[in-house]
Design an enzyme around this catalytic site. Structure first.
Site, PDB file in Angstrom:
ATOM      1  N   GLY A  53       0.763  -1.235   0.000  1.00 36.64           N
ATOM      2  CA  GLY A  53       0.000   0.000   0.000  1.00 36.64           C
ATOM      3  C   GLY A  53       0.794   1.286   0.000  1.00 36.64           C
ATOM      4  O   GLY A  53       0.222   2.351   0.201  1.00 36.64           O
ATOM      5  N   TRP A  55       2.186   2.920  -2.543  1.00 37.70           N
ATOM      6  CA  TRP A  55       1.764   3.815  -3.631  1.00 37.70           C
ATOM      7  C   TRP A  55       0.370   4.368  -3.359  1.00 37.70           C
ATOM      8  O   TRP A  55       0.088   5.514  -3.698  1.00 37.70           O
ATOM      9  CB  TRP A  55       1.816   3.081  -4.974  1.00 37.70           C
ATOM     10  CG  TRP A  55       3.202   3.051  -5.546  1.00 37.70           C
ATOM     11  CD1 TRP A  55       4.378   3.088  -4.863  1.00 37.70           C
ATOM     12  CD2 TRP A  55       3.562   2.983  -6.933  1.00 37.70           C
ATOM     13  NE1 TRP A  55       5.448   3.044  -5.723  1.00 37.70           N
ATOM     14  CE2 TRP A  55       4.980   2.981  -6.994  1.00 37.70           C
ATOM     15  CE3 TRP A  55       2.837   2.923  -8.111  1.00 37.70           C
ATOM     16  CZ2 TRP A  55       5.670   2.925  -8.205  1.00 37.70           C
ATOM     17  CZ3 TRP A  55       3.529   2.859  -9.318  1.00 37.70           C
ATOM     18  CH2 TRP A  55       4.923   2.868  -9.370  1.00 37.70           C
ATOM     19  N   ASP A  80      -5.802  -5.660  -5.297  1.00 37.68           N
ATOM     20  CA  ASP A  80      -4.770  -6.686  -5.121  1.00 37.68           C
ATOM     21  C   ASP A  80      -5.456  -8.000  -4.768  1.00 37.68           C
ATOM     22  O   ASP A  80      -6.555  -8.012  -4.204  1.00 37.68           O
ATOM     23  CB  ASP A  80      -3.791  -6.294  -4.019  1.00 37.68           C
ATOM     24  CG  ASP A  80      -2.449  -7.006  -4.169  1.00 37.68           C
ATOM     25  OD1 ASP A  80      -1.444  -6.339  -4.444  1.00 37.68           O
ATOM     26  OD2 ASP A  80      -2.408  -8.250  -4.026  1.00 37.68           O
ATOM     27  N   ASP A  96      -8.902  -9.902  -8.979  1.00 37.01           N
ATOM     28  CA  ASP A  96      -7.954 -10.304 -10.015  1.00 37.01           C
ATOM     29  C   ASP A  96      -7.998  -9.293 -11.153  1.00 37.01           C
ATOM     30  O   ASP A  96      -9.063  -9.033 -11.719  1.00 37.01           O
ATOM     31  CB  ASP A  96      -8.347 -11.699 -10.514  1.00 37.01           C
ATOM     32  CG  ASP A  96      -7.321 -12.306 -11.469  1.00 37.01           C
ATOM     33  OD1 ASP A  96      -6.483 -11.553 -12.001  1.00 37.01           O
ATOM     34  OD2 ASP A  96      -7.361 -13.529 -11.674  1.00 37.01           O
ATOM     35  N   ASP A 121       2.657  -1.134  -9.413  1.00 31.27           N
ATOM     36  CA  ASP A 121       4.016  -1.448  -8.965  1.00 31.27           C
ATOM     37  C   ASP A 121       4.179  -2.956  -8.769  1.00 31.27           C
ATOM     38  O   ASP A 121       5.063  -3.404  -8.052  1.00 31.27           O
ATOM     39  CB  ASP A 121       4.318  -0.697  -7.659  1.00 31.27           C
ATOM     40  CG  ASP A 121       5.792  -0.779  -7.263  1.00 31.27           C
ATOM     41  OD1 ASP A 121       6.632  -0.830  -8.179  1.00 31.27           O
ATOM     42  OD2 ASP A 121       6.091  -0.797  -6.053  1.00 31.27           O
ATOM     43  N   LYS A 161       5.598  -0.749 -13.420  1.00 31.08           N
ATOM     44  CA  LYS A 161       6.952  -1.296 -13.342  1.00 31.08           C
ATOM     45  C   LYS A 161       7.232  -2.147 -14.580  1.00 31.08           C
ATOM     46  O   LYS A 161       6.347  -2.845 -15.095  1.00 31.08           O
ATOM     47  CB  LYS A 161       7.116  -2.135 -12.083  1.00 31.08           C
ATOM     48  CG  LYS A 161       8.495  -2.766 -11.920  1.00 31.08           C
ATOM     49  CD  LYS A 161       8.601  -3.567 -10.633  1.00 31.08           C
ATOM     50  CE  LYS A 161       8.585  -2.662  -9.426  1.00 31.08           C
ATOM     51  NZ  LYS A 161       8.829  -3.414  -8.169  1.00 31.08           N
TER      52      LYS A 161
END
EC number: 2.1.1.205
Length: 296
Positions: A53, A55, A80, A96, A121, A161
């Site tokens: 958490g 970000w 998540d 998901d 991320d 990322k």
């Protein structure tokens, strides 16, 4: 030195605890924003693969600045598969990102509107086999991009990322289909020894007639028909590479000595909610190590 060795070798790990961030990765988003100003004017944001958490913390603190009148509040949705400790001002969805139902839930939280910004991320559990790790990360990035095409408004931004490798050109070309500006950024808080970087995609502009669908993988698109399958020769698209953050500041690869006379060890801001090793710790505390060893 056992309890301080990790602090000693990672300055951003220490700074994260001192400033109240759940993880050192918060600095990566902050430094990307310093360079690209992706948080300016954002009122609806989505954090994919959000746990633990950090970000989402950055978003919750910074987006309030975009509502100076105090009448409107930013809307932030964190997604998540893992459970995550609550954060003020952040709606959490345990779902998901490869499912259309998750995209519909996000839009539902925005009351039918779409996000101004999507960040991700997320990363796979790395194995050390670079080719396998790069492939797994590429698939995760494509999954994040796929759900982004469902929930991001035209003109919005996407940050995720990425693992830089020799076959990264295909991913760059895929992203260029949907965004007019694509830049690869390396924050100062990201170690030089790491192959990770962050792809900053600005101005979401999907191809005319494109209909988002979870059923069709993005890599199955006809590149030739879209005119972007130029992966070799002088027409090959080269994504700009930008270093973010104060280049004269702290170095994530540098070791900094501790003054043990004045240093105060701090606990993590938010311990894991459901760590995979939890059952082993409970057995050890309960004195059942022998029983566990017999079962092994």
């Amino acid at each position: 030195m056992g309890r301080t060795s990790k602090d000693k070798r990672d300055i951003f790990y220490r700074l994260a605890k001192e400033q109240g961030w759940r993880a050192r990765s918060a600095f990566k988003l902050l430094q990307v924003d310093e360079e690209f100003h992706i948080l300016d004017g954002v009122q609806r944001a989505v954090d994919l693969c959000a746990a633990p958490g950090s970000w989402s913390q950055v978003l919750s603190r910074r987006l309030v600045e975009n509502c100076p009148d105090g009448q409107t509040k930013p809307k932030i949705v964190a997604v998540d598969l893992q459970a995550m400790a609550p954060l003020a001002g952040v709606v959490q969805l345990q779902g998901d990102i490869t499912k259309e139902a998750t995209a519909n839930e996000i839009i539902g939280e925005f009351e039918g509107e779409k996000a101004d910004l999507v960040v991700c991320d997320g990363a796979p559990d790395v194995t050390g086999q670079h080719d396998a790790d790069e492939f797994a990360q590429a698939q995760l990035l494509l999954a994040a991009l796929n759900i982004t095409t469902h929930v991001l408004r035209p003109g919005g931004n996407f940050v995720a990322k990425i693992f830089r490798g020799k076959d990264i050109t295909l991913l760059y070309s895929q992203l260029r289909i949907f965004f007019t500006s694509v830049t690869c950024a390396k924050p100062r808080s990201s170690r030089n020894s790491s192959i990770e970087a962050f792809i900053v995609c600005q101005n979401y502009t999907p191809p005319e007639g494109y209909v988002p669908s979870m059923a069709n993988p993005l890599l199955d698109l006809d590149y030739d028909a879209l005119g972007v399958n130029a992966l070799t020769g002088p027409a090959r698209f080269i994504v700009p590479f930008v270093a973010c953050g104060d280049l004269s500041g702290w170095d994530a690869d540098q070791t900094y000595a501790l003054d043990l006379d004045t240093y105060q060890r701090l606990d993590p801001v938010q311990p894991p909610t459901m760590p995979p090793y939890k059952s082993a710790v409970e057995r050890k505390r309960g004195g059942n190590t022998g029983e566990a060893r017999e079962r092994l």
